[in-house]
Design an enzyme around this catalytic site. Structure first.
Site, mmCIF file in Angstrom:
data_model
loop_
_atom_site.group_PDB
_atom_site.id
_atom_site.type_symbol
_atom_site.label_atom_id
_atom_site.label_comp_id
_atom_site.label_asym_id
_atom_site.label_seq_id
_atom_site.Cartn_x
_atom_site.Cartn_y
_atom_site.Cartn_z
ATOM 1 N N LYS A 54 0.827 -1.208 0.000
ATOM 2 C CA LYS A 54 0.000 0.000 0.000
ATOM 3 C C LYS A 54 0.861 1.257 0.000
ATOM 4 O O LYS A 54 0.534 2.246 -0.661
ATOM 5 C CB LYS A 54 -0.948 -0.010 1.193
ATOM 6 C CG LYS A 54 -2.037 -1.067 1.048
ATOM 7 C CD LYS A 54 -2.884 -1.173 2.289
ATOM 8 C CE LYS A 54 -3.940 -2.255 2.105
ATOM 9 N NZ LYS A 54 -4.783 -2.403 3.287
ATOM 10 N N HIS A 102 -0.597 -5.227 18.195
ATOM 11 C CA HIS A 102 -1.761 -6.102 18.350
ATOM 12 C C HIS A 102 -2.625 -5.544 19.480
ATOM 13 O O HIS A 102 -2.100 -5.111 20.502
ATOM 14 C CB HIS A 102 -1.327 -7.521 18.715
ATOM 15 C CG HIS A 102 -0.417 -8.135 17.707
ATOM 16 N ND1 HIS A 102 0.925 -7.882 17.666
ATOM 17 C CD2 HIS A 102 -0.673 -8.976 16.690
ATOM 18 C CE1 HIS A 102 1.468 -8.555 16.656
ATOM 19 N NE2 HIS A 102 0.515 -9.232 16.059
#
Length: 117
Positions: A54, A102
């Site tokens: 990306k 996370h």
């Protein structure tokens, strides 16, 4: 250039439960798999490779494959990425950095790529 990716870790868990190591081999090398502690780590690695593509503005495909991006760890355990010479040359890349985190059921990766003019 900056790229970000987010993945629900349970998606990676289901993939690994269904296909085992074959699932990981679709986007990781054997050396990268050695760094995987659990499905959450694998999800973070997936997000990292997606974030790189990306940042380059091309996605995973012909111009940037999973194999063009190698994830490793520093001696202190921080993630780092190495891009193939093909990517370095085609996109005039001079430096990269990555952060993986996370939280609950999600893994997020942010990648910054510096280019020469």
């Amino acid at each position: 250039m900056i790229g970000v990716d987010l993945i629900k870790t349970s998606r990676m868990n289901r993939l690994i439960e269904r296909f085992g190591e074959k699932a990981l081999l679709r986007f990781l090398s054997h050396e990268e798999i050695k760094l995987i502690k659990n499905y959450k780590t694998a999800a973070g690695f997936w997000a990292t490779k997606e974030a790189v593509s990306k940042a380059l503005g091309v996605g995973i495909g012909k111009e940037c494959s999973f194999e063009d991006i190698v994830i490793s760890k520093t001696t202190k355990g921080a993630p780092k990425i190495q891009l193939s010479q093909r990517l370095m040359d085609n996109f005039n890349i001079t430096d990269t950095s990555v952060s993986i985190t996370h939280d609950g059921e999600y893994a997020i990766a942010v990648v910054a790529i510096q280019k020469s003019n």
